[in-house]
Structure formats: C-alpha cells, structure tokens
Design a protein around this motif. Sequence first.
Motif, PDB file in Angstrom:
ATOM      1  N   TYR A 108      24.850 -24.850  -5.949  1.00 22.90           N
ATOM      2  CA  TYR A 108      25.303 -26.371  -7.831  1.00 22.90           C
ATOM      3  C   TYR A 108      25.358 -25.329  -8.956  1.00 22.90           C
ATOM      4  O   TYR A 108      25.230 -25.447 -10.263  1.00 22.90           O
ATOM      5  N   GLN A 125      30.710 -22.886  -9.599  1.00 22.79           N
ATOM      6  CA  GLN A 125      31.936 -23.467  -9.957  1.00 22.79           C
ATOM      7  C   GLN A 125      33.380 -23.404 -10.279  1.00 22.79           C
ATOM      8  O   GLN A 125      34.134 -23.747 -10.449  1.00 22.79           O
ATOM      9  N   SER A 149      35.359 -21.767  -8.140  1.00 20.87           N
ATOM     10  CA  SER A 149      36.085 -22.961  -7.261  1.00 20.87           C
ATOM     11  C   SER A 149      37.592 -23.113  -7.869  1.00 20.87           C
ATOM     12  O   SER A 149      37.894 -23.391  -7.184  1.00 20.87           O
TER      13      SER A 149
END
Length: 316
Positions: free
Chosen positions: A156, A161, A164
């Motif tokens: 998380y 993120q 990615s």
Amino acid sequence: MATPVADDRRTLGLTQPGRPPLRAPRTSLKVRNALIGWTFILPNFAGFAVLTLVPVVTLFYISLTSWNIFGAAQWVGLDNFARLVGDKSFHTALGNTFYYAALHIPITIVVSLSLALLLNQKLRGAAFFRTVAFFPYITSIVAVAVVWNMLFSPEYGPINQFLSLFVDGEMPGWTVSKDWAMPAVIIVGTWKDMGYYMLLFLAGLQTVPGELHEAARIDGANAWQRFWNVTLPCLRPTMFFVTVMVTIQSFKVFDLILVMTDGGPGQATLVLSQYIYQKGFQQFEFGYASAVAVVLFFICILVTVVQFLYNKRKEA
C-alpha cells in the motif's frame, strides 16, 4: 620633593628609600596564571572526565571480564575478543556496518553539497527551502521511522505505487526484504541527515571569494570548471570536517535501525551498535558487549586517523 604616589607606596611597604620597588616573584605569578586558566577549563574538563573519560576506561576493563550486572565481574582476559572470531552474528553486524557506511557517507556528502550549491544561489524563498531541508534533522526519529515504514509498505505504500507506473513486475519489498531493507534505511538516513550537513556546506560556501569565480569566468571557465577548480579547493576544510562527522555517525548508527527495522528481517540490517545493545541490555552479557564496543571504538579511531593523514598529505 617626593610625590604623593611614592609616599603612598612607601607607607604600604612596597618601596624603601634607596631601593628599587618590590615585585611579585615570577614563579608565583606563573602559578596564579595557571590556576586562573585551570579555573576556566575545570568545569568542561570535569564533565568530560565524568561523562566520557571514566566510562571509556571502564569500558576497556569490563571488556576483559565476564559480568551480567549481578554480582562481581570475573576476569577472563582476552576470552571475549577470542569469542568474536567465531561469532557469526558479530561478523554479520560488522559487514552490515561497513555496508551502511560505504553507501551512506558518499551519498550524504553528494546530496548535502548539491543542496548547498543550489540554495546558495539568490533564489526567491531560499531561506524557506533551507528550513525545509533542515527540518528532518530535528524531527523525532520515531516519527520518521513510522512515516517512512508506511511509505515503504510493499502493498500500500506510495513509493511502490509510483514505481509501478514505470516498472513492470515485482516491486521491492523494502523493509520486509533482506535485499532491500538496508537500502531503505540508507535512503531514510540520508534524507534525515542531509539538512544538517547542507548548513555546514552553506557556511563553507560563504567563505569562497567571489573574485575567484569572477576571474575564472573572465578566463572562460564554465560552471563545472569553476566548481572543480575554485569552489572545491576552497571547501577543503569544510569537506574534511563533514567527511569525518558523517563517517563517525555512519559507523555508530543505531536509533534509526532500531526503530525502523530492529535489525531485521532476520539480521539483514543488524549493525554493531545494535548488536552491542542486544548483548548488553537484552542478554545482560556486559563483558562481551563491551568487547564489541571496543572493536567499534578502534574502527572509528582508525578511520578518523586515516582521514586526518590523507587530509594532511593533500594540504602539504
């Protein structure tokens, strides 16, 4: 006719008719000056002796004993140091300490110097950005560890993120991965320390004469040539001080790793300072922990002496 001053000195017995004025013995004057000097340095020396010198001497003695804080210490000589040779955990902690120092020292110096060069320019809001860069250094280490652990969350965390968006495949595990835990700690350590050393470099940049840069610019030197041939030589004293401070801090790193990874996963981020803490305050092997501390002490001394000799050679 005698002057009033001479009469007063004669009354006090400081002079006698026909004799030169009496003077205080030179030896007593030296003693008095020495006592005055010791009076000024005594408070600082007393604090150094009680808080530093006595503990260091005690450390060397305890390292030659077997003591678990309960009962009297038993003299074992060099047995604790012989035990270090076959201690795999000590070898891991020693390797991790050099791993952290080898990356943290150059990265911190480069980032701090780059920030100092950037914020030394006449930019609007430069004072604000200097404060922002320095703020992590005075932030609670616990708060820093909690926030960065959330940022490094494999599932998380915003860092993975963001990565990615550009990288396909498995993302780094960061603090829960044996391969990525130490790089994560180094990133946080650099982020936290860079503001302090940035201020030191900023102070050093203020001492660089502007006439040298102007002369180099007139001679046709570009920005990189002015930095390499003018700025860096003038920053040599500051660079030397920062390098010594960063080196000692890197080898003594403890609090960041303790609250961020606790030496894990496994022993991936176990360093000498934390190993000393484990042996001394968790397993109560104060003699063995002191032996590890002596090794760390001599490592810091050796690295510092090498840096002093190298700097002296460069200045010669």
